[in-house]
Motif scaffolding. Sequence first.
Motif, PDB file in Angstrom:
ATOM      1  N   ALA A 172       0.751  -1.222  -0.236  1.00  0.00           N
ATOM      2  CA  ALA A 172       0.067   0.191  -0.041  1.00  0.00           C
ATOM      3  C   ALA A 172       1.001   1.161  -0.095  1.00  0.00           C
ATOM      4  N   VAL A 173       1.952   1.083   0.795  1.00  0.00           N
ATOM      5  CA  VAL A 173       2.970   2.346   0.903  1.00  0.00           C
ATOM      6  C   VAL A 173       3.412   2.590  -0.571  1.00  0.00           C
ATOM      7  N   ALA A 174       3.832   1.756  -1.272  1.00  0.00           N
ATOM      8  CA  ALA A 174       4.418   1.821  -2.603  1.00  0.00           C
ATOM      9  C   ALA A 174       3.382   2.397  -3.690  1.00  0.00           C
ATOM     10  N   ARG A 175       2.098   2.046  -3.613  1.00  0.00           N
ATOM     11  CA  ARG A 175       1.163   2.662  -4.331  1.00  0.00           C
ATOM     12  C   ARG A 175       0.934   4.117  -3.861  1.00  0.00           C
ATOM     13  N   VAL A 176       0.676   4.214  -2.721  1.00  0.00           N
ATOM     14  CA  VAL A 176       0.379   5.689  -2.329  1.00  0.00           C
ATOM     15  C   VAL A 176       1.531   6.695  -2.681  1.00  0.00           C
ATOM     16  N   ALA A 177       2.772   6.028  -2.654  1.00  0.00           N
ATOM     17  CA  ALA A 177       4.064   6.833  -3.113  1.00  0.00           C
ATOM     18  C   ALA A 177       3.721   7.195  -4.645  1.00  0.00           C
ATOM     19  N   GLY A 178       3.165   6.406  -5.412  1.00  0.00           N
ATOM     20  CA  GLY A 178       2.896   6.933  -6.811  1.00  0.00           C
ATOM     21  C   GLY A 178       2.076   8.071  -6.854  1.00  0.00           C
ATOM     22  N   LEU A 179       0.896   7.939  -5.888  1.00  0.00           N
ATOM     23  CA  LEU A 179      -0.112   8.761  -6.112  1.00  0.00           C
ATOM     24  C   LEU A 179       0.287  10.263  -5.615  1.00  0.00           C
ATOM     25  N   LEU A 180       1.141  10.371  -4.395  1.00  0.00           N
ATOM     26  CA  LEU A 180       1.689  11.526  -3.984  1.00  0.00           C
ATOM     27  C   LEU A 180       2.673  12.142  -5.022  1.00  0.00           C
ATOM     28  N   ALA A 181       3.415  11.399  -5.608  1.00  0.00           N
ATOM     29  CA  ALA A 181       4.569  11.783  -6.760  1.00  0.00           C
ATOM     30  C   ALA A 181       3.975  12.539  -7.894  1.00  0.00           C
ATOM     31  N   ILE A 182       2.822  12.089  -8.291  1.00  0.00           N
ATOM     32  CA  ILE A 182       2.031  12.529  -9.513  1.00  0.00           C
ATOM     33  C   ILE A 182       1.637  14.078  -8.976  1.00  0.00           C
ATOM     34  N   ALA A 183       1.033  14.010  -7.885  1.00  0.00           N
ATOM     35  CA  ALA A 183       0.553  15.503  -7.435  1.00  0.00           C
ATOM     36  C   ALA A 183       1.745  16.407  -6.956  1.00  0.00           C
ATOM     37  N   VAL A 184       2.629  15.869  -6.237  1.00  0.00           N
ATOM     38  CA  VAL A 184       3.679  16.866  -5.766  1.00  0.00           C
ATOM     39  C   VAL A 184       4.618  17.303  -7.063  1.00  0.00           C
ATOM     40  N   LEU A 185       5.113  16.146  -7.933  1.00  0.00           N
ATOM     41  CA  LEU A 185       6.003  16.503  -8.875  1.00  0.00           C
ATOM     42  C   LEU A 185       5.024  17.196  -9.934  1.00  0.00           C
ATOM     43  N   GLY A 186       3.903  17.224  -9.886  1.00  0.00           N
ATOM     44  CA  GLY A 186       3.042  18.005 -10.991  1.00  0.00           C
ATOM     45  C   GLY A 186       3.450  19.463 -10.776  1.00  0.00           C
ATOM     46  N   ILE A 187       3.433  19.798  -9.410  1.00  0.00           N
ATOM     47  CA  ILE A 187       3.816  21.095  -9.227  1.00  0.00           C
ATOM     48  C   ILE A 187       5.279  21.460  -9.829  1.00  0.00           C
ATOM     49  N   VAL A 188       6.231  20.589  -9.367  1.00  0.00           N
ATOM     50  CA  VAL A 188       7.616  20.986  -9.999  1.00  0.00           C
ATOM     51  C   VAL A 188       7.706  21.002 -11.294  1.00  0.00           C
ATOM     52  N   PHE A 189       6.670  20.172 -12.113  1.00  0.00           N
ATOM     53  CA  PHE A 189       7.019  20.275 -13.647  1.00  0.00           C
ATOM     54  C   PHE A 189       6.162  21.436 -13.961  1.00  0.00           C
ATOM     55  N   VAL A 190       5.028  21.749 -13.499  1.00  0.00           N
ATOM     56  CA  VAL A 190       4.207  23.050 -14.076  1.00  0.00           C
ATOM     57  C   VAL A 190       5.085  24.180 -13.788  1.00  0.00           C
ATOM     58  N   TRP A 191       5.468  24.537 -12.689  1.00  0.00           N
ATOM     59  CA  TRP A 191       6.198  25.583 -12.300  1.00  0.00           C
ATOM     60  C   TRP A 191       7.539  25.721 -13.132  1.00  0.00           C
ATOM     61  N   SER A 192       8.172  24.787 -13.118  1.00  0.00           N
ATOM     62  CA  SER A 192       9.617  24.617 -13.877  1.00  0.00           C
ATOM     63  C   SER A 192       9.311  25.105 -15.375  1.00  0.00           C
ATOM     64  N   HIS A 193       8.230  24.254 -15.852  1.00  0.00           N
ATOM     65  CA  HIS A 193       7.695  24.451 -17.295  1.00  0.00           C
ATOM     66  C   HIS A 193       7.475  25.793 -17.633  1.00  0.00           C
ATOM     67  N   ASP A 194       6.618  26.624 -16.703  1.00  0.00           N
ATOM     68  CA  ASP A 194       6.225  27.957 -17.044  1.00  0.00           C
ATOM     69  C   ASP A 194       7.313  29.224 -16.850  1.00  0.00           C
ATOM     70  N   ALA A 195       8.128  28.792 -15.769  1.00  0.00           N
ATOM     71  CA  ALA A 195       9.366  29.657 -15.765  1.00  0.00           C
ATOM     72  C   ALA A 195      10.255  29.607 -16.934  1.00  0.00           C
ATOM     73  N   ALA A 196      10.650  28.465 -17.383  1.00  0.00           N
ATOM     74  CA  ALA A 196      11.470  28.245 -18.438  1.00  0.00           C
ATOM     75  C   ALA A 196      10.862  28.735 -19.810  1.00  0.00           C
ATOM     76  N   LEU A 197       9.497  28.670 -19.918  1.00  0.00           N
ATOM     77  CA  LEU A 197       8.832  29.204 -21.133  1.00  0.00           C
ATOM     78  C   LEU A 197       8.899  30.732 -21.327  1.00  0.00           C
ATOM     79  N   ASP A 198       8.418  31.144 -19.919  1.00  0.00           N
ATOM     80  CA  ASP A 198       8.527  32.391 -19.715  1.00  0.00           C
ATOM     81  C   ASP A 198       9.932  33.527 -20.168  1.00  0.00           C
ATOM     82  N   ALA A 199      10.739  32.819 -19.762  1.00  0.00           N
ATOM     83  CA  ALA A 199      12.245  33.415 -20.222  1.00  0.00           C
ATOM     84  C   ALA A 199      12.494  33.232 -21.611  1.00  0.00           C
ATOM     85  N   ARG A 200      12.076  32.189 -22.220  1.00  0.00           N
ATOM     86  CA  ARG A 200      12.220  31.780 -23.665  1.00  0.00           C
ATOM     87  C   ARG A 200      11.416  32.777 -24.388  1.00  0.00           C
TER      88      ARG A 200
END
Length: 554
Positions: A445-473
Amino acid sequence: MADQHVVNSPLRPSSTLPAQASPCDALVIRAQPLSFTHPCRRKKLALAATILGSSMAFIDGSVVNVALPSIQSELGASVAAIQWIVDAYLLFLGSLVLVGGSLGDKLGRRSVFIAGIVLFTLASVACGLAPGVGALIVARAVQGVGAALLVPSSLAIIGSVFDDKERGQAIGTWAGVGAITSALGPVAGGWLVDAFSWRAIFFLNVPIACATVALAIMAVPDSRQDSRQDDDAGHHANQPLKLDWPGAATAAAGLGALTYGLTIASTRGFNDRWVLASMAGGIAVLIAFVILEAKTRDPMMPLDVFRSRDFAGANLVTLLIYFGLGGALFFLPFTLIRAYGYSATQAGAALLPVPVIIGLLSRFTGGLTSRYGARALLAVGPVIAAAGFAMFALPWVRGDYWRGFFPALVVLGLGMTITVAPLTTTVMASVSIARTGVASGINNAVARVAGLLAIAVLGIVFVWSHDAALDARLDALHIPQAQRAAVGLAATGTGTHPARSGTASAQNGTEVELKQAQAESLGAALRAVALVSAMCALAGAGLALLTIQPRRKP
């Protein structure tokens, strides 16, 4: 002593696991008591039924990632919506898998297994017919409920059908076929997306389910467990099996609220009142879940097992390692398709090194665990996995698969191979034999919950990093603010391109530069996710050194 317990125990972990399985799946099988009241006369057919059933869940857990760009384009889904297409499945699978296993013990494993297959298949049809992203997310949630019934029941059936002498070969067959389906699933799914539609990957479950149900009815005995086994202190011995529905509901509600808050934080920020309310509510409900489990007579997650330092450490390492792996396997295919022009088939094939390496090399890691001890390998394996994650962020990784992504995936696969077997060994050695089934279920169960939280938390990293890089370009290209919506992350998902918008920038010949800016921004976002995953893996290695006891020689 810990190592003697591992060597002499009849619950020795299997050295080979399907790539999409959780670390203790084979241990769940070995922890099941053999059913003497319901002997199986067609063991090979029963094994085939369980392999087909569990493979459906394993494949669906990975193949959807390859189809997400196509789903996003057709349904016009936001980034948060495509996160929920995966998270809705993982939420109900992770929060209900423990009570799903108890339900099979109480009502009959074959009955619950078949019910799970039927529910999973009906939800798959609903996914394939979904008119919009909301309906698809709901159907995926129902799929998760079905998987929470069929996955633990399929493992329990194998354990109850085969005795100790036969289980090794049965687990080897189950793991071997699972490794093949885990490896080929994303490739076959990608081909279905390219040749037909993303909807085809869900309809594929229908014939598999029909064959599985037929084999289960024909060959699987409806065994059940009428009473609990004695635990370490003899509690609950010979008591009727009870289901912890309040615990399951509280876990699902808490994880759901927390995940929702993290998902919308990528676009609204952490100052938004709905983000704060959802996250605070989720954390409060999860605290209530822990209190409830501490007071419940028959909890689905007994907290006393966490008194073992090794067990707590193994689960923390599992959480961190599978957090990084879940995030990487979610965002990598999306980036390959959106940024670098890979087809869905190519993106699925790109992931092959990880399951192939795990399948080929994992049989040797059992010997390494016996020789060097679990603590040493759980320090080395995550470090190698961290190196694999970090290699995605190297400067020359710009879409060239063989020079950039392939070496990183090989190193990542090697790190995961070294990590999985000692995780299973540590979980098994940290509790008594009577508690092995409970401990392995919690770790899964811990392994599956880890995947659940990863997509949510790393989604913030992905979107914010994308937006910052795109704005600069876009600043460097002097694109007016009014035209930037057409080249944002939502636009790359819906298929909007500057050339179709008729903007002055496209007419002036800057379309190629804009597309290049989009691709580079997505690449930058993936690199940010990879670095966070690498840090999590390194933290896992550090926690293994701090929490897991060193091997004691007899």
